[in-house]
Design a protein around this motif. Structure first.
Motif, mmCIF file in Angstrom:
data_model
loop_
_atom_site.group_PDB
_atom_site.id
_atom_site.type_symbol
_atom_site.label_atom_id
_atom_site.label_comp_id
_atom_site.label_asym_id
_atom_site.label_seq_id
_atom_site.Cartn_x
_atom_site.Cartn_y
_atom_site.Cartn_z
ATOM 1 N N ASN A 184 3.560 1.061 0.868
ATOM 2 C CA ASN A 184 2.913 1.908 -0.256
ATOM 3 C C ASN A 184 2.018 1.176 -1.336
ATOM 4 N N LEU A 209 5.221 -4.559 -5.840
ATOM 5 C CA LEU A 209 5.527 -3.923 -4.807
ATOM 6 C C LEU A 209 6.297 -4.754 -3.517
ATOM 7 N N ARG A 226 3.018 -2.923 -13.387
ATOM 8 C CA ARG A 226 4.165 -2.439 -12.819
ATOM 9 C C ARG A 226 5.372 -3.205 -13.386
ATOM 10 N N ASN A 253 12.052 5.788 1.433
ATOM 11 C CA ASN A 253 10.595 5.407 2.055
ATOM 12 C C ASN A 253 10.679 5.367 3.519
ATOM 13 N N GLY A 272 0.903 3.351 -4.508
ATOM 14 C CA GLY A 272 2.103 3.339 -5.360
ATOM 15 C C GLY A 272 1.947 4.241 -6.582
ATOM 16 N N SER A 273 2.186 3.565 -7.756
ATOM 17 C CA SER A 273 2.135 4.340 -8.907
ATOM 18 C C SER A 273 0.801 4.390 -9.468
ATOM 19 N N TYR A 319 6.277 7.598 -2.339
ATOM 20 C CA TYR A 319 5.572 7.027 -1.012
ATOM 21 C C TYR A 319 5.558 8.420 -0.062
#
Length: 515
Positions: free
Chosen positions: A141, A192, A188, A204, A144-145, A165
């Motif tokens: 992913n 990741l 973050r 996920n 992501g955020s 995800y």
């Protein structure tokens, strides 16, 4: 190489100096997006940290929620959703940069930005992301955020998604316009490639398995690296097409580590001994001097022969001759100086053609010492270069760039799988490029058709690079290639502004020395 800490200080200093211009721009925006931020549950301190960065935005946040249900119930026009993990921090210009991009094109339904990690000693591990990369998204992913969703598109999905995800995958299946903002606007809490707990790993994997079903494929997803967010889509092939393996050969016997190696015989022997895929034929394109009795022991598949008789070496013409005689729906163009390591290498390459947008697939090729020879090819200011050459095969790479399937502009001609249809539609190999750049040219022609090129790390072979031929680098080939493709100075999958221009290592390097 440059210090990332210095880059951070300079970037924020320049951003602060531009505040007046930014405020003026906001006042004149024709399109006024409303940003709804969801902060997923965490500790009180982490939630407070994330909330503070949302409040302290140049462009104002409209609404901060602590559940997707509340975000879905929000009633405001031009609404966009940002789903953060508690502890994540938005750069103070994040919402402004999203708003600015939406003013340029408010048809965008999903935007995403670059990111780094806020660690105990400050910001680190910058992730300069590729442009829209559908096959990379199935490996990790990478969005992501950092995602900013048009709420009109995401709203009906919020009640059913189980994790970020899942939402990213579902929205990407519906979105008609996806845009990347190449700026670090998210810091973050955890990178990741940080370890995952079992619960999030299961979510996920379930999200990816759901994607298979929604896209008409059967199979399952599985983690490539235990406890990490890197995945493989184990897809069941809908059919078993004939694969024509086209191998140009000079029929050489060479010394490797002091031992003679009959390259074409050893290559075919490894295919016969290792491959679990049965529906193959081999088309050997020789120079008329191959004693075919050397291959008489190969009984696992039919071998067809084509003889190239020109006095001048032209690898492109040899491959085109082999492809013209091939009966398979799938072409696998392969050097004779290779040795198969993975039993299901053909299947692993083939599954990518279950996706309609894939035009070519390449494998992970290793030197005999098991370091990486090929894991994709990028363009650095127009010049092709293999990524992460000479690093250990166990190195997962830059945010799983070696360990998971990933999009690149091209893959090496030492092993390229494509369909016979696509190969013919783009005119095959360009015979005006007899030695160099012909493989990159083929991939670029496929990309021009709107297709993607995929690196598949699960298919592994040894590549005894350049022992099969001693062909010189041709300046003429380079000039033809650059005249044709020199406009491709920007590689959508490798950010040469911030990543090394010396070698394609994905190492941070402030090349332009300005923000």
């Amino acid at each position: 190489m440059f210090d990332y800490d210095n880059y951070v200080v300079e970037y924020d200093r320049h951003a602060a100096l531009e505040q007046r211009e930014v405020h003026c721009h906001i006042q004149t925006m024709c399109f006024r997006p409303n940003f709804i931020v969801v902060i997923e549950n965490g500790s009180v301190d982490d939630i407070a940290t994330t909330r503070a960065t949302c409040v302290n935005q140049v462009y104002p946040v409209t609404f901060i929620a602590h559940s997707l249900e509340k975000a879905a119930a929000a009633e405001c026009g031009n609404a966009y959703l940002i789903w953060l993990q508690a502890g994540d921090r938005l750069h103070f210009r994040a919402l402004y940069e999203f708003a600015s991009r939406l003013n340029a094109d408010h048809s965008c339904q999903l935007l995403y930005c670059d990111e780094d990690t806020w660690g105990s000693s400050g910001r680190c591990d910058p992730f300069f992301k590729p442009e829209w990369s559908p096959d990379y998204l199935e490996a990790t992913n990478y969005i992501g955020s950092s995602a900013c969703y048009a709420l009109s598109l995401a709203k009906e999905l919020l009640a059913t998604v189980d994790c970020q995800y899942d939402l990213v995958l579902r929205v990407c299946e519906r979105a008609t316009c996806i845009a990347h903002i190449p700026q670090i606007l998210l810091h973050r809490r955890a990178a990741l490639d940080a370890p995952l707990d079992e619960s999030m790993q299961a979510k996920n994997v379930a999200a990816l398995t759901g994607r298979l079903s929604r896209t008409g494929r059967t199979g399952h997803a599985e983690a490539v690296i235990a406890g990490r967010s890197c995945y493989r889509m184990a897809v069941d092939l809908k059919s078993l097409p004939l694969v024509s393996i086209v191998i140009p050969t000079a029929a050489k016997i060479v010394l490797i580590n002091g031992r003679p190696r009959d390259l074409i015989a050893a290559c075919l022997s490894s295919i016969a001994a290792m491959s679990t895929y049965a529906n193959i034929e081999v088309v050997v394109v020789d120079n008329g001097d191959l004693d075919r009795n050397r291959l008489a022991h190969i009984k696992a598949f039919p071998i067809r022969y084509v003889t190239y008789r020109d006095s001048q070496v032209n690898i492109s013409r040899k491959l085109n001759m082999g492809a013209a005689c091939a009966a398979g729906e799938i072409l696998l163009l392969l050097n004779d100086d290779t040795e198969v390591l993975t039993c299901d290498w053909i299947e692993r390459l083939l599954v990518h053609f279950e996706k309609p947008h894939v035009g070519a697939v390449g494998a992970r090729l290793l030197y005999p010492d098991m370091t990486i020879q090929h894991a994709g090819v990028v363009s650095i200011l127009g010049h092709p270069d293999h990524v992460t050459r000479w690093i250990s095969r166990r190195d997962s790479g830059y945010f799983f760039s070696n360990a998971g399937a990933r999009n690149y502009l091209s893959v090496t001609g030492a092993l390229t799988m494509t369909t016979a249809r696509y190969y013919r539609e783009v005119g095959g190999y360009d015979e005006n490029l007899p030695l160099c750049f012909n493989d990159i040219d083929l991939c670029y022609k496929l990309v021009e058709k709107g297709l993607t090129v995929v690196y598949e790390p699960g298919a592994e072979l040894i590549h005894f690079e350049s022992v099969s031929a001693n062909n010189p680098y041709r300046i003429e080939d380079r000039d033809i290639f650059m005249n044709r493709w020199g406009h491709r100075v920007v590689d959508p999958y490798y950010n040469a502004r911030w990543l090394s221009q010396i070698r394609a290592t994905f190492a941070f390097s402030n090349n332009c020395r300005s923000i």
